[in-house]
Scaffold this active site. Structure first.
Site, PDB file in Angstrom:
ATOM      1  N   ASP A 179      -0.067  -7.569   1.533  1.00 28.09           N
ATOM      2  CA  ASP A 179       0.326  -6.273   1.535  1.00 28.09           C
ATOM      3  C   ASP A 179       1.965  -6.105   1.793  1.00 28.09           C
ATOM      4  OD1 ASP A 179       0.371  -3.252   1.798  1.00 28.09           O
ATOM      5  OD2 ASP A 179      -0.191  -3.133   3.824  1.00 28.09           O
ATOM      6  N   GLN A 189       0.898   5.941  11.420  1.00 25.21           N
ATOM      7  CA  GLN A 189       1.077   6.508  10.171  1.00 25.21           C
ATOM      8  C   GLN A 189       2.279   6.877   9.900  1.00 25.21           C
ATOM      9  OE1 GLN A 189      -2.222   6.320  11.380  1.00 25.21           O
ATOM     10  NE2 GLN A 189      -2.846   5.236   9.843  1.00 25.21           N
ATOM     11  N   GLY A 190       2.686   6.579   8.703  1.00 27.69           N
ATOM     12  CA  GLY A 190       4.198   6.887   8.312  1.00 27.69           C
ATOM     13  C   GLY A 190       5.043   5.743   8.765  1.00 27.69           C
ATOM     14  N   ASP A 191       4.684   4.789   9.461  1.00 27.53           N
ATOM     15  CA  ASP A 191       5.559   3.618   9.874  1.00 27.53           C
ATOM     16  C   ASP A 191       5.301   2.383   8.967  1.00 27.53           C
ATOM     17  OD1 ASP A 191       6.753   4.703  12.170  1.00 27.53           O
ATOM     18  OD2 ASP A 191       4.920   4.207  13.546  1.00 27.53           O
ATOM     19  N   SER A 192       4.128   2.527   8.187  1.00 33.21           N
ATOM     20  CA  SER A 192       3.780   1.580   7.094  1.00 33.21           C
ATOM     21  C   SER A 192       5.087   1.071   6.351  1.00 33.21           C
ATOM     22  CB  SER A 192       2.799   1.750   6.323  1.00 33.21           C
ATOM     23  OG  SER A 192       1.641   1.693   6.837  1.00 33.21           O
ATOM     24  N   HIS A 248       0.753  -1.072  -0.074  1.00 37.55           N
ATOM     25  CA  HIS A 248       0.030  -0.060  -0.079  1.00 37.55           C
ATOM     26  C   HIS A 248       0.793   1.384   0.075  1.00 37.55           C
ATOM     27  CE1 HIS A 248       0.288   0.122   4.524  1.00 37.55           C
ATOM     28  NE2 HIS A 248       0.267   1.588   4.262  1.00 37.55           N
TER      29      HIS A 248
HETATM   30  N1  ARG Z   1      -1.225   2.510   7.191  1.00 33.25           N
HETATM   31  C1  ARG Z   1      -0.297   3.169   8.188  1.00 33.25           C
HETATM   32  C2  ARG Z   1       0.561   3.883   7.251  1.00 33.25           C
HETATM   33  O1  ARG Z   1       0.384   3.634   6.080  1.00 33.25           O
HETATM   34  C3  ARG Z   1       0.126   2.272   9.266  1.00 33.25           C
HETATM   35  C4  ARG Z   1      -0.821   2.346  10.136  1.00 33.25           C
HETATM   36  C5  ARG Z   1      -0.297   1.383  11.422  1.00 33.25           C
HETATM   37  N2  ARG Z   1      -1.365   1.234  12.434  1.00 33.25           N
HETATM   38  C6  ARG Z   1      -1.298   0.617  13.412  1.00 33.25           C
HETATM   39  N3  ARG Z   1      -2.075   1.136  14.159  1.00 33.25           N
HETATM   40  N4  ARG Z   1      -0.204   0.012  13.932  1.00 33.25           N
HETATM   41  O2  ARG Z   1       1.708   4.391   7.700  1.00 33.25           O
END
Ligand code: ARG
Length: 260
Positions: A123, A212-215, A77
């Site tokens: 993913d 967010q941003g860790d993905s 993603h």
């Molecule tokens: N989708 C998020 C990203 O694009 C990562 C989310 C992780 N969320 C969590 N609760 N661990 O950075």
């Protein structure tokens, strides 16, 4: 999926702006927020394989893991729909404010062919770089590594993402320790959970999580990549562990990409 990514960010931005203007956040919240969420600053020298992805302007948007000198594993993603020229890999840089390490060009993006969205699994993506990195690669979990996925195993998650739900990304690499969740508990939290494609990690009471941003970044157990930061309900909420791509389930597909 670059559109989804920017949409997620702009919604996060609006929420943050709304929260600020309505005075919901206290003045100290942004500076005092714990890193990743509930983690601490980490040394790149101890985790040389963790990298971040930027756009052509140098803005960090995801994490990744060096799995071979010229290959980086990240989340589908993060890069689905992107052209290789639109993505850069920053390796060996602990602080975004420094010029340390290497900024590598991406020459190819492989997205798992079954990937549709983070909620349906697959993913995972592999980036091919235009150069070999000096960083030591991290081994990836395989079918033989079932013990690494036992509920309660302590895992480390690393990244430069938000330090609070709706908060700003971190300047410095952060690391947090989270126990792996049982399939049953994760299934309870997330109806879309697929035990053959995902693994969850977090504390029942919340407080520690990726965000967010860790993905795309690594979830590590005993020096092996077991998970890839994928999704979750908010960040660090009680009874809402982070959802990670189950690397062992994709080992063969990924290994084929590492060998190509
Ligand atoms: N989708 C998020 C990203 O694009 C990562 C989310 C992780 N969320 C969590 N609760 N661990 O950075």
């Amino acid at each position: 999926m670059a559109n989804t990514r920017s949409r997620v960010w702009s919604v996060a931005g609006l929420l943050a702006a709304a929260a600020l203007s309505s005075g919901v956040l206290t003045a100290g919240a942004a500076t005092a927020a714990p890193p990743i969420v509930g983690g601490e600053p980490a040394k790149i020298a101890e985790h040389p394989w963790v990298v971040y992805l930027t756009d052509t302007q140098g803005n960090q948007f995801c994490g990744g893991t060096v799995a071979k000198a010229n290959k980086v594993i990240t989340a589908a993603h993060c890069v689905s729909g992107d052209k290789p020229e639109a993505v850069q890999v920053v390796a060996g840089r602990e602080s975004k404010q420094s010029n340390d390490g290497t900024v590598a060009k991406v020459t190819n993006i492989w997205v798992h062919p079954q990937y549709q969205d983070a909620n349906s699994g697959s993913d995972v993506a592999v980036l091919t770089l235009g150069q070999d990195l000096p960083q030591q690669p991290l081994a990836i979990a395989s079918k033989d590594d079932a013990p690494l996925y036992e509920a309660g195993k302590q895992a480390s998650v690393l990244g430069w993402g938000a330090t609070a739900e709706g908060g700003e990304a971190s300047e410095n690499l952060q690391k947090a320790e989270v126990p792996l969740t049982s399939d049953a508990d994760c299934q309870k939290a997330y109806p879309q959970y697929k035990a053959d494609a995902m693994v969850c990690a977090g504390l029942p009471q919340g407080g520690v999580d990726s965000c967010q941003g860790d993905s795309g970044g690594p979830l590590v157990v005993e020096n092996k990549l077991v998970g890839i930061v994928s999704t979750g309900n908010g960040c660090a909420r009680p009874n809402a562990p982070g959802i990670y791509t189950r690397v062992a389930a994709y080992h063969d597909d990924v290994q084929q990409q590492l060998d190509s």
